[in-house]
Scaffold this motif. Sequence first.
Motif, PDB file in Angstrom:
ATOM      1  N   GLU A   3       0.829  -1.215   0.000  1.00 29.31           N
ATOM      2  CA  GLU A   3       0.000   0.000   0.000  1.00 29.31           C
ATOM      3  C   GLU A   3       0.859   1.259   0.000  1.00 29.31           C
ATOM      4  OE1 GLU A   3      -3.243  -0.138  -0.560  1.00 29.31           O
ATOM      5  OE2 GLU A   3      -2.808  -2.278  -0.726  1.00 29.31           O
TER       6      GLU A   3
ATOM      7  N   LEU B 254       0.509   4.181  -2.850  1.00 26.12           N
ATOM      8  CA  LEU B 254       0.210   5.548  -2.424  1.00 26.12           C
ATOM      9  C   LEU B 254       1.369   6.494  -2.742  1.00 26.12           C
ATOM     10  CD1 LEU B 254      -2.084   7.122  -1.088  1.00 26.12           C
ATOM     11  CD2 LEU B 254      -0.982   6.711   1.118  1.00 26.12           C
TER      12      LEU B 254
ATOM     13  N   ASP C 113       1.475   9.885  -5.106  1.00 24.44           N
ATOM     14  CA  ASP C 113       2.047  11.133  -4.621  1.00 24.44           C
ATOM     15  C   ASP C 113       3.211  11.604  -5.484  1.00 24.44           C
ATOM     16  OD1 ASP C 113       1.294  12.910  -2.537  1.00 24.44           O
ATOM     17  OD2 ASP C 113       3.144  12.469  -1.453  1.00 24.44           O
TER      18      ASP C 113
ATOM     19  N   GLY D 107      -3.800   0.391   4.291  1.00 24.57           N
ATOM     20  CA  GLY D 107      -3.850   1.715   3.683  1.00 24.57           C
ATOM     21  C   GLY D 107      -3.802   2.839   4.696  1.00 24.57           C
ATOM     22  N   GLU D 108      -4.386   2.629   5.874  1.00 26.84           N
ATOM     23  CA  GLU D 108      -4.353   3.670   6.908  1.00 26.84           C
ATOM     24  C   GLU D 108      -2.928   3.901   7.405  1.00 26.84           C
ATOM     25  OE1 GLU D 108      -8.675   3.515   9.090  1.00 26.84           O
ATOM     26  OE2 GLU D 108      -7.385   1.765   9.335  1.00 26.84           O
TER      27      GLU D 108
ATOM     28  N   GLU E 104      -0.883   5.816   4.617  1.00 33.56           N
ATOM     29  CA  GLU E 104      -1.139   7.261   4.557  1.00 33.56           C
ATOM     30  C   GLU E 104      -0.154   8.022   5.441  1.00 33.56           C
ATOM     31  OE1 GLU E 104      -3.099   9.145   2.807  1.00 33.56           O
ATOM     32  OE2 GLU E 104      -4.655   7.834   1.980  1.00 33.56           O
TER      33      GLU E 104
ATOM     34  N   TRP F 101       2.874  10.574   4.068  1.00 32.20           N
ATOM     35  CA  TRP F 101       2.918  11.957   4.576  1.00 32.20           C
ATOM     36  C   TRP F 101       4.319  12.276   5.078  1.00 32.20           C
ATOM     37  CZ3 TRP F 101       3.612  13.813   9.733  1.00 32.20           C
ATOM     38  CH2 TRP F 101       3.519  15.211   9.830  1.00 32.20           C
TER      39      TRP F 101
END
Length: 247
Positions: free
Chosen positions: A17, A21, A25, A219-220, A223, A227
């Motif tokens: 994931e 992600l 980005d 996925g959480e 994230e 970041w």
Amino acid sequence: MSGVVIVTGGSRGVGAEVCALAAADGFDVVVNYASDGEAAEAVAERVRAQGRQALTVRADVSSEEDVTAMFAAAASLGPLTGLVNNAGVVGSAARLDEHDAETVRRVMDVNVTGVFLCLRAAVRRMSSRYGGDGGSIVNITSVAARLGAPGEWVHYAASKAAVETMTFGLAKEVAAEGVRVNAVSPGLVDTDFHATAGVPDRVARLGPSLPMGRAATPGEVAEAVVWLLSPRASYTSGAILPVAGAR
């Protein structure tokens, strides 16, 4: 954002994931894997579907030779700007006095020495001390580092505490050299990690007892990782970010 990120253990779970992600980005992605090349290639296709470059590299992160080769291969995509130290092993669940020494050695080799080898290689490419343009490193640790994982994985918890110490120390060493170093500390995450460790019912059994009443999704966790990789976290370094649902 643009740049190249290496994700160790990128073929499944949280690592997969993170790869997807990070591509969203703006990163090109090196998907590292230990054995399942087919799964790694499937993750690489998710990256390419978002218009980014992807490369799969088989490497045991506890091997200095493999790590050297992986970082050299990553250079084919461009200058390295990110590293996610996600690869890790745990062994079967048991009390500390029931574990064998070989299992503990393997966990320390992958989870601690492997992280060190990748950190060293990344700093030598990203730090201004070596002519680099800077970058961001995210280590994946675990709430086990502070909870101790009694009755299951005390040795694993100790390995993750070592990763947190390396995170704090290295962040200070390279803060003035354009490199940020942080860690994400997940709690219970719904992946095949538990089945691999011989406790396939662990998420279903423990999830309802947690403050949020459930495990995290991969996925959480991803994230938070992306970041920290990004310029949105430009003044964050030396942090251990819990993604554990108030556990």
